[in-house]
Design a protein around this motif. Structure first.
Motif, short mmCIF file in Angstrom:
data_model
loop_
_atom_site.label_atom_id
_atom_site.label_comp_id
_atom_site.label_asym_id
_atom_site.label_seq_id
_atom_site.Cartn_x
_atom_site.Cartn_y
_atom_site.Cartn_z
N GLY A 31 0.79 -1.22 0.00
CA GLY A 31 0.00 0.00 0.00
C GLY A 31 0.82 1.26 0.00
N GLU A 32 2.05 1.22 -0.56
CA GLU A 32 2.92 2.39 -0.56
C GLU A 32 2.65 3.30 -1.76
OE1 GLU A 32 6.87 0.89 -0.41
OE2 GLU A 32 6.55 -0.26 1.42
N LEU A 33 1.99 2.78 -2.81
CA LEU A 33 1.73 3.58 -4.01
C LEU A 33 0.46 4.40 -3.81
CD1 LEU A 33 2.57 1.01 -6.83
CD2 LEU A 33 4.06 2.69 -5.74
N GLN A 34 0.50 5.60 -4.34
CA GLN A 34 -0.64 6.52 -4.23
C GLN A 34 -0.89 7.17 -5.59
OE1 GLN A 34 0.57 9.38 -1.30
NE2 GLN A 34 0.71 7.85 0.37
N VAL A 35 -2.10 7.63 -5.78
CA VAL A 35 -2.44 8.39 -6.99
C VAL A 35 -2.78 9.83 -6.57
CG1 VAL A 35 -3.99 8.64 -8.97
CG2 VAL A 35 -3.30 6.35 -8.19
N HIS A 36 -2.04 10.78 -7.15
CA HIS A 36 -2.35 12.20 -6.96
C HIS A 36 -2.95 12.73 -8.26
CE1 HIS A 36 0.42 13.07 -3.25
NE2 HIS A 36 -0.37 12.01 -3.09
N GLY A 60 0.31 -0.20 -13.63
CA GLY A 60 -0.52 0.63 -14.52
C GLY A 60 -1.99 0.30 -14.41
N GLU A 61 -2.33 -0.98 -14.31
CA GLU A 61 -3.74 -1.36 -14.16
C GLU A 61 -4.30 -0.86 -12.83
OE1 GLU A 61 -4.71 -5.38 -14.86
OE2 GLU A 61 -3.79 -5.48 -16.86
N TRP A 62 -3.47 -0.90 -11.77
CA TRP A 62 -3.94 -0.41 -10.46
C TRP A 62 -4.19 1.10 -10.53
CZ3 TRP A 62 -1.66 3.16 -7.14
CH2 TRP A 62 -2.26 3.29 -5.88
N VAL A 63 -3.29 1.85 -11.17
CA VAL A 63 -3.49 3.29 -11.31
C VAL A 63 -4.77 3.58 -12.10
CG1 VAL A 63 -2.57 5.40 -12.34
CG2 VAL A 63 -1.04 3.85 -11.11
N LEU A 64 -4.96 2.86 -13.21
CA LEU A 64 -6.14 3.09 -14.04
C LEU A 64 -7.42 2.77 -13.26
CD1 LEU A 64 -7.31 3.79 -16.81
CD2 LEU A 64 -7.03 1.39 -17.45
N ARG A 65 -7.41 1.67 -12.50
CA ARG A 65 -8.61 1.29 -11.73
C ARG A 65 -8.89 2.32 -10.64
NH1 ARG A 65 -7.03 -3.18 -10.83
NH2 ARG A 65 -8.26 -4.41 -12.34
N THR A 66 -7.83 2.76 -9.94
CA THR A 66 -8.01 3.76 -8.87
C THR A 66 -8.53 5.07 -9.43
OG1 THR A 66 -6.20 2.71 -7.64
CG2 THR A 66 -6.82 4.94 -6.99
N ALA A 67 -7.92 5.52 -10.55
CA ALA A 67 -8.33 6.79 -11.14
C ALA A 67 -9.76 6.72 -11.68
CB ALA A 67 -7.36 7.18 -12.26
N CYS A 68 -10.15 5.64 -12.30
CA CYS A 68 -11.50 5.50 -12.82
C CYS A 68 -12.54 5.49 -11.70
CB CYS A 68 -11.62 4.23 -13.66
SG CYS A 68 -10.79 4.34 -15.26
N HIS A 69 -12.19 4.81 -10.61
CA HIS A 69 -13.11 4.78 -9.47
C HIS A 69 -13.32 6.19 -8.92
CE1 HIS A 69 -15.04 3.33 -5.81
NE2 HIS A 69 -14.20 4.10 -5.11
N GLN A 70 -12.20 6.95 -8.80
CA GLN A 70 -12.31 8.32 -8.27
C GLN A 70 -13.04 9.23 -9.26
OE1 GLN A 70 -11.14 9.31 -5.04
NE2 GLN A 70 -12.63 10.87 -5.68
N TYR A 83 1.85 24.14 -12.03
CA TYR A 83 1.91 24.61 -10.66
C TYR A 83 1.27 25.99 -10.48
CZ TYR A 83 5.03 20.82 -9.21
OH TYR A 83 5.56 19.60 -8.90
N TYR A 84 1.12 26.74 -11.59
CA TYR A 84 0.45 28.05 -11.49
C TYR A 84 -0.97 27.84 -10.96
CZ TYR A 84 -1.70 32.49 -12.74
OH TYR A 84 -2.38 33.67 -12.70
N PHE A 85 -1.59 26.76 -11.38
CA PHE A 85 -2.96 26.48 -10.94
C PHE A 85 -2.95 25.68 -9.63
CE2 PHE A 85 -2.99 26.64 -15.58
CZ PHE A 85 -3.90 27.68 -15.81
N SER A 86 -2.17 24.61 -9.61
CA SER A 86 -2.13 23.78 -8.41
C SER A 86 -1.08 22.67 -8.60
CB SER A 86 -3.49 23.14 -8.15
OG SER A 86 -3.41 22.17 -7.11
N ARG A 87 -0.46 22.29 -7.49
CA ARG A 87 0.37 21.09 -7.48
C ARG A 87 -0.54 19.86 -7.53
NH1 ARG A 87 5.67 21.26 -5.90
NH2 ARG A 87 6.50 23.33 -5.44
N PRO A 88 -0.04 18.70 -7.89
CA PRO A 88 -0.86 17.50 -7.82
C PRO A 88 -1.34 17.27 -6.38
CG PRO A 88 1.11 17.08 -9.12
CD PRO A 88 1.29 18.43 -8.50
N LEU A 89 -2.60 16.89 -6.21
CA LEU A 89 -3.22 16.74 -4.90
C LEU A 89 -3.71 15.31 -4.72
CD1 LEU A 89 -5.41 19.97 -5.07
CD2 LEU A 89 -3.20 19.76 -3.94
N ASP A 90 -3.77 14.89 -3.44
CA ASP A 90 -4.40 13.60 -3.19
C ASP A 90 -5.92 13.77 -3.31
OD1 ASP A 90 -5.26 14.82 -0.84
OD2 ASP A 90 -3.74 13.85 0.40
N ALA A 91 -6.66 12.68 -3.29
CA ALA A 91 -8.09 12.74 -3.56
C ALA A 91 -8.82 13.63 -2.55
CB ALA A 91 -8.67 11.32 -3.54
N ALA A 92 -8.42 13.58 -1.29
CA ALA A 92 -9.12 14.36 -0.26
C ALA A 92 -8.98 15.86 -0.51
CB ALA A 92 -8.57 14.00 1.11
#
Length: 874
Positions: free
Chosen positions: A636-641, A689-699, A857-866
């Protein structure tokens, strides 16, 4: 004195005299009586002495009689006293048994016993509350009568076997007076028993070895009896023997039963011996062969009385006979040539294949010696060693060249064995051989395949390693240097993928030839596989020499190749390691040259780099990250921002790009540029890559269904994911699992990867677009897109790479490139998004050029889902 006084004195004297006379008379009477008593006593003593002498004479006579009786018997007689000590032995005992030393105490019978038997008696007796002089005597007292076999020591010091009977003796009042031992020499009997036992044992062993048993059939009662060996042959116990002839027949193989019965009945009727071989069949289906013989005995009137016979297990002999028949068949039909000679090497027999191989008919060689086939290829020492091996080990095998009848030399693989009789004398030699001509040709071909690359005709990895290790040994011995050059062809994969493997193979052949032409005499070039080559420079090369060879190779491979009408430019990158500075063994040197080659690629390709020590640390770091990355997903060390994307026309938040992040428990946040390439090289990019795609699609589904204007989720698709997995099926499956509508998903593919195999990738992209999602070309402008391909690409968006955006509007070149990309995209009716916007000036310039969308970065840095929720719902 007066007379009166005198008269008184006389009267007194007369009185005393009378008294003395009376006393003397009394004394004489007493002495007379005492003399009579003394005489009586003496007479009594004399009488008692006579009686004692008579008793002693009777005892001595009785003792002598007992001794004569004891001496008259052939057994040993030993009399023991009440304390177990010896009282008397007979003459036979004195003659046969060893003398016993009675000092310091009288001897005991135990002194004659064998030491082991004395110890055994003492051990069985245990501890007694009184002094024990003789364990044998105490054993007899405990048991009463005692009979046992013992070994007694004779006068010659050797022990003989005796049967001892010992009985305790009592007086009339029942008091123990001692014991009597009677010992009979049974040594001869024991020897006879041992010979008989050994004879019976030898008979049983002989029958067991010969697997021969005997039987007897009483024809009057019908009772059948067997010897022990027959039970073994028939595999029965003594509790289950066949007691009749019919029961025996039931054990015979069903197919042989009638034949056996017919033969036995005929022997009874014709008074002929019974002799037959047949099979036995057992419950488990196994079979034995037996040979039965019998002789019948008859009464005077001709009636058969009994049959006595033998049965022998001949299963092994039957197998041997079969094997002999098989061997004869094998000899005649063997695929190998066979030659048999006598002990003096005269040929006795040859088979058919011999004639085919050597060209001689049997009658042309029988009686002659094998030196008829001598080729002259081998020296005298060869044949001496051959015969020495035959004499020493009884066999020889190896390659030998002989001469056929037509004079042709022929290589043979020959195996010669000596056959000896029971006394160890050689009786014949057997030679089995076959023609090695085809094998030698095949071996040469196999050697070529094992040591040379079939495509380029260069040495392969195995050949190069052996040659390199030999060179290293010489270099260590002579204290010289070596250089290893590790290289692969730049852009070869693009050629192979776009023009096909035949073109790629021809290119490799031509590149290999150019490498050979670029080297000095004595240097070695090998192909390791794929487009990787390695070169060994010997003869003590200096750094300057190595640099010149590397530069020559770069120049040779930089020239265009003409392959089947195609003009191909590839080039190469070279890594160099030196012995002994960069390693002292093959593995280390090649590893360091490989690391140096990757360093050369990182510095722009088309150059060479010498190994530097820090490259090893980088390699270790890469291995560490790869190992940790394999577990990162499970831990569980990987995250999607998510980096927000905005419309420049009205400033609305319209979507996000999913970006992978790795938070290591010890090293903290690890930048993507340090682990994405590792994931792609190791194949981990597929599950990640499949985990990132699944996480991003769910969000994305959560945000799209919130009704706040969220339009799409952009997810990068690695080229490795497309090559190593069924990406179309994976995307379709994830969309179905997460429930995200396809129009909310945008897949980004780099321009560089698309152009590797444009035709193939266009087909993949069209299939993905047919799912209903949108496609974007990522990092546009960094690749070398052909306009003819670009207009055919099924894409919806171009993303201007941040390397062009970071210096606008100050840098005129970057501004011109950005302006051109926007014009090209809009002319193709594509949406254009600018990456890496960090300043208001960059934003104003893009808005002026009517850029559609932007992120940075002018608009925003990458953020976590929360935190991204705050942008949408805040």
């Amino acid at each position: 004195m007066n007379e009166a006084a005198l008269q008184q004195e006389l009267a007194r004297l007369r009185t005393e005299l009378e008294a003395l006379r009376l006393a003397n008379a009394a004394l004489e009477r007493q002495m007379s009586r005492d003399a009579e008593r003394t005489d009586e006593m003496l007479r009594a003593l004399e009488s008692h002495g006579n009686a004692l002498r008579e008793a002693n004479q009777r005892y001595q006579s009785q003792s002598n009689f007992i001794q004569r009786v004891m001496d008259s018997t052939g057994a040993l007689m030993i009399v023991l006293g009440p304390d177990g000590r010896l009282l008397r032995i007979n003459q036979q005992c004195a003659q046969e048994l060893a003398a016993v030393d009675a000092e310091p105490e009288p001897a005991v019978a135990d002194a004659w016993l064998h030491p082991a038997e004395r110890q055994s008696l003492a051990a069985e007796l245990g501890s007694l509350p009184w002094p024990v002089h003789s364990a044998l005597f105490e054993t007899v007292r405990c048991r009463g009568d005692y009979a046992a076999e013992h070994r007694l020591r004779g006068r010659d010091g050797r022990y003989r076997h005796y049967w001892l009977k010992v009985s305790v003796q009592h007086n009339p009042q029942g008091k123990e007076e001692g014991a009597v031992i009677c010992a009979t020499d049974i040594t001869v009997l024991k020897q006879q028993q041992e010979r008989l036992r050994r004879s019976e044992s030898l008979l049983k062993e002989a029958q067991h070895i010969a697997q021969l048993g005997h039987w007897e059939l009483d024809l009057a009662s019908g009772r059948l009896t067997w010897s022990e060996q027959v039970y073994r042959i028939f595999e029965l116990t003594r509790t289950e023997p066949p007691h009749s002839y019919q029961a025996f027949l039931a054990l015979v193989h069903p197919e042989d039963r009638e034949q056996v019965d017919r033969a036995y009945q005929a022997s009874l009727a014709n008074s002929q011996p019974y002799d037959i071989q047949h099979r036995l069949q057992f419950a488990d289906g196994s079979i034995k062969w037996v040979h039965e013989r019998s002789q019948n005995y008859y009464a005077a009137d001709g009636r058969p009385l009994r049959s006595v016979g033998t049965v022998q297990d001949i299963t092994e002999q039957h197998i041997v006979d079969e094997q002999l028949r098989l061997a004869a068949s094998v000899f005649d039909n063997s695929l190998n040539a066979i030659l048999i000679t006598d002990a003096k090497a005269h040929i006795l027999k040859v088979n058919r294949v011999f004639s085919e191989v050597m060209g001689y008919k049997p009658d042309e060689v029988i009686g002659r010696k094998p030196n008829l086939f001598k080729s002259g290829h081998h020296g005298k020492r060869f044949y001496q060693e051959l015969w020495s091996s035959l004499k020493r080990e009884g066999k020889w095998q190896g390659e030998i060249w002989d001469r056929r009848k037509d004079g042709e030399l022929i290589p043979l693989w020959q195996n010669i064995s000596s056959v000896r009789d029971s006394e160890g004398r050689v009786i014949c030699y057997i030679s089995v051989f076959y023609d090695l001509s085809e094998q030698k040709q095949s071996a040469e071909h196999i050697h070529y395949l094992a040591y040379y690359d079939a495509l380029t005709d260069l040495p392969n990895r195995q050949h190069f390693q052996e040659r390199c290790e030999h060179s290293l040994e010489r270099a260590r011995r002579d204290r010289q240097t070596l250089a290893l050059l590790f290289l692969d062809l730049d852009r070869f994969k693009h050629v192979n993928d776009s023009l096909g493997h035949p073109i790629g193979d021809e290119l490799l052949r031509m590149a290999g030839q150019r490498l050979k032409d670029s080297l000095r005499q004595g240097d070695t070039v090998a192909r390791l596989g794929g487009d990787e080559f390695i070169i060994l420079l010997e003869s003590h090369p200096s750094i300057s020499d190595t640099e010149k060879v590397a530069a020559k190779i770069l120049q040779a491979l930089a020239r265009p190749f003409q392959v089947q009408g195609h003009k191909l430019e590839i080039g190469t990158s070279i890594g160099i390691s030196l012995y002994p500075d960069d390693g002292e063994d093959y593995t280390t040197l090649i590893k360091h040259a490989d690391l140096a080659m990757y360093q050369a690629k990182e510095r722009g390709r088309g150059n060479f780099q010498f190994f530097e020590a820090h490259l090893t640390e980088r390699a270790r770091e890469r291995l560490f990250l790869e190992g940790e990355l394999r577990e990162a997903l499970n831990r569980g060390e990987l995250q999607v921002h998510y980096q927000p994307q905005y419309s420049l026309a009205d400033g609305r938040l319209i979507g996000a790009e999913a970006l992978l992040r790795w938070r290591h428990p010890d090293r903290g946040m690890i930048p993507p540029d340090k682990f994405i390439a590792i994931a792609e090289d190791s194949g981990l990019i597929v599950p990640i890559g499949e985990w990132v795609l699944r996480t991003a699609c769910h969000q994305a589904r959560i945000w799209a269904e919130a009704g706040k204007g969220f339009q799409r989720m952009a997810v990068n698709l690695s080229g490795a994911q497309i090559e190593r997995s069924d990406v179309l099926a994976a995307v379709g499956r994830i969309l179905a699992e997460t429930g995200l509508a396809p129009q909310h998903l945008e897949l980004e593919i780099t321009e560089t990867y698309i152009m590797r195999q444009a035709e193939r990738n266009i087909q993949v992209m069209e299939a993905l677009r047919n799912l209903g999602l949108t496609l974007a070309i990522d990092d546009f402008g960094t690749g070398q897109s052909s306009l003819s391909y670009l207009k055919r690409l099924p894409v919806d968006k171009l993303k201007i790479d941040r390397s062009f955006v970071m210096d606008i509007p100050q840098d005129a070149n970057d501004s011109a490139i950005t302006r051109s990309i926007l014009a090209l995209g809009h002319s193709l009716r594509l949406t254009v998004l600018a990456e890496g916007v960090e300043t208001a000036e960059q934003l104003a310039f893009l808005q002026e050029l009517a850029c559609d969308e932007a992120q940075g970065y002018y608009f925003s840095r990458p953020l976590d889902a929360a935190n991204f929720d705050g942008l949408i719902f805040g």
